[in-house]
Design an enzyme around this catalytic site. Structure first.
Site, PDB file in Angstrom:
ATOM      1  N   VAL A  89       5.231 -21.279  22.023  1.00  0.00           N
ATOM      2  CA  VAL A  89       5.476 -20.501  23.239  1.00  0.00           C
ATOM      3  C   VAL A  89       4.236 -20.562  24.127  1.00  0.00           C
ATOM      4  CG1 VAL A  89       5.902 -18.193  24.173  1.00  0.00           C
ATOM      5  CG2 VAL A  89       7.160 -18.984  22.148  1.00  0.00           C
ATOM      6  N   HIS A 122       0.828  -1.203   0.000  1.00  0.00           N
ATOM      7  CA  HIS A 122       0.000   0.000   0.000  1.00  0.00           C
ATOM      8  C   HIS A 122       0.862   1.252   0.000  1.00  0.00           C
ATOM      9  CE1 HIS A 122      -3.776  -2.147   0.668  1.00  0.00           C
ATOM     10  NE2 HIS A 122      -3.123  -2.906   1.531  1.00  0.00           N
TER      11      HIS A 122
END
Length: 502
Positions: free
Chosen positions: A172, A49
């Site tokens: 994690v 963008h």
């Protein structure tokens, strides 16, 4: 004790790893998936963008424009696909033209160059297949397209070449303060057996939270400044490459409160992509498509392209966005009550564009805190993988003469050779699954979607890694293929190429 532990191997985590590798530091990237870019990064529109859309003064506006300006040089340095094809924001009624004017003004404030509003005549000359109802458009010449996976992999491989370690299949479960450092509690899954897991602790002076859809969970473990992520699904159709020239720029419709809307855009792979919608989901891992969602995408895309050939869609897919609905800006940097813990949070669109600028900022901040010297012998360049399908006949003949594996075409839809597949198995961030090979080489991305080449790809991985073909997975543990025995495709012939086609 590591210097830095990056949680997440998407575009944000890998960009940060690449810039940390400029410095003499011990860095590890962990991810619960089997490869880079298995989450939001891989399943998006691939749009770089320009920066006219974010509200001025926000982190999104700043990093969008900075990141967009970095992409051309990065593509040259790292050898990934990028094209500055420009974008159009199209109005389909006179009532929508003031919105275009507002976007132009916002883009100028944000520092976007070259913006102009095209009338209907100029617009239809630029994009002849655009619906006749289009009356005007904002032309954004600095808009572009990239291969999201390819960019992420390029960051990762360059980081690995310069000493960064990667640990996949590492989930994690917690983060806590450990004196002047951080302790990351994780579980590592054995690549060959999903039932075999090992608990590990990683201690690091700094943590970078680039966990995408799960970033808020990690932040809330260490900081009283809590966030919530709302997963939003975007569904897409990918059209056969025979339609690759239907549009030359990314075409948006005038945005609404729900977002940038359904786009029609070329891709760096030569296809046309259509989508997405934006539907909230409760499950951060629910990246599946629905008949209703795909019907919505096709119906709204026909506002842009009346003759959309939806029957020529070769695949569909969905991606999830990590949106902070209550506070929809990017949240970058350290919470004031968790020094040394750097967030990249709420990283939805334009995250792909912003990632290089965000990664560099965080890497520089950590290096400054550590007074880390520049890494001796650091190389910011990565040699682009050879794309056999785009070579001229003379270059192809030279490669085949050096190694006949270049002439053995495994994926005929995308003209991918055996040599390309073998090379990515031995890359700095090795591909060890058929999906990883697909995303690196496009083998299996063509019209047949791997119907012919998938067993051959698995066999090559098995041969190159010394495994049995029955151990080769599609992706995550538990997705092993069943193709018989290794070596059953040893007699694959060299395919004669004429005019670039197998």
């Amino acid at each position: 004790m590591r210097d830095v532990c990056i949680i997440g191997a998407g575009i944000a985590g890998c960009a940060c790893a690449r810039y940390l590798a400029f410095y003499d530091m011990d860095v590890v990237v962990v991810d619960e998936a089997y490869d880079v870019s298995c989450g939001t990064t891989r399943a998006n529109s691939g749009i770089v963008h320009a920066g006219y859309d974010p509200a001025p003064g926000t982190a999104k506006a700043r990093y969008n424009v900075e990141g967009s300006c970095m992409y051309p040089e990065l593509a040259d340095e790292l050898g990934f696909e990028f094209e500055r094809c420009g974008s159009l924001v199209v109005a389909f009624s006179d009532e929508e033209i003031p919105t275009l004017e507002g976007l132009l003004e916002r883009g100028v404030v944000n520092g976007v160059e070259g913006l102009e509003i095209l009338d209907a005549d100029a617009l239809h000359v630029k994009e002849p297949n655009l619906a006749p109802e289009a009356v005007a458009a904002l032309w954004v010449p600095t808009g572009g397209i990239a291969d999201p996976y390819g960019a992420c992999l390029a960051f990762a491989e360059n980081a690995a070449d310069n000493g960064v370690a990667f640990s996949f299949l590492t989930h994690v479960e917690g983060v806590e303060r450990a004196g002047d450092a951080w302790r990351v509690h994780a579980v590592r899954t054995d690549a060959g057996d999903a039932s075999v897991a090992e608990a590990i602790d990683i201690e690091a002076r700094f943590v970078v939270n680039a966990a995408g859809l799960h970033a808020a969970e990690l932040n809330n473990m260490v900081s009283a400044h809590a966030f919530a992520i709302t997963p939003r699904v975007g569904e897409y159709l990918l059209l056969d490459s025979v339609w690759g020239d239907a549009f030359h720029s990314t075409v948006f419709q005038v945005p609404t409160a729900a977002g940038k809307g359904v786009l029609v855009s070329p891709t760096t792979g030569g296809n046309i992509i259509v989508g997405p919608n934006a539907v909230p989901r409760d499950d951060a891992d629910a990246a599946y498509t629905t008949p209703e969602g795909l019907d919505y995408v096709a119906a709204h895309a026909r506002k842009t392209w009346k003759d959309l050939p939806a029957r020529d869609a070769i695949t569909n897919f969905a991606g999830l966005r990590a949106s902070c609905v209550e506070d929809p800006d990017f949240h970058i940097g350290e919470p004031d009550d968790a020094p040394g813990f750097f967030n990249i949070l709420g990283f939805d669109s334009p995250g792909l564009t912003a990632a290089p600028a965000v990664g560099k900022d965080i890497a520089d901040a950590i290096a400054t805190r550590m007074a880390a010297p520049r890494r001796e012998g650091h190389d910011p360049h990565r040699a682009a993988p050879v794309d056999f399908s785009r070579l001229d006949d003379e270059s192809r003949a030279r490669l085949v003469a050096e190694d006949p594996a270049w002439g053995r075409i495994v994926c005929r839809c995308e003209c991918v050779s055996e040599a390309e597949i073998a090379a990515c198995v031995h890359s700095p961030v090795p591909a060890r699954t058929t999906d990883a090979v697909k995303w690196r080489t496009r083998a299996g991305m063509g019209r047949c979607q791997g119907g012919f080449c998938l067993p051959l790809v698995a066999d090559i991985i098995a041969r190159e890694t010394g495994c049995d073909i029955t151990e080769i997975r599609k992706g995550r543990p538990g997705s092993e293929h069943s193709f018989g025995h290794r070596g059953c495709f040893d007699d694959l012939p060299t395919v004669v190429l004429e005019g670039g086609r197998a």
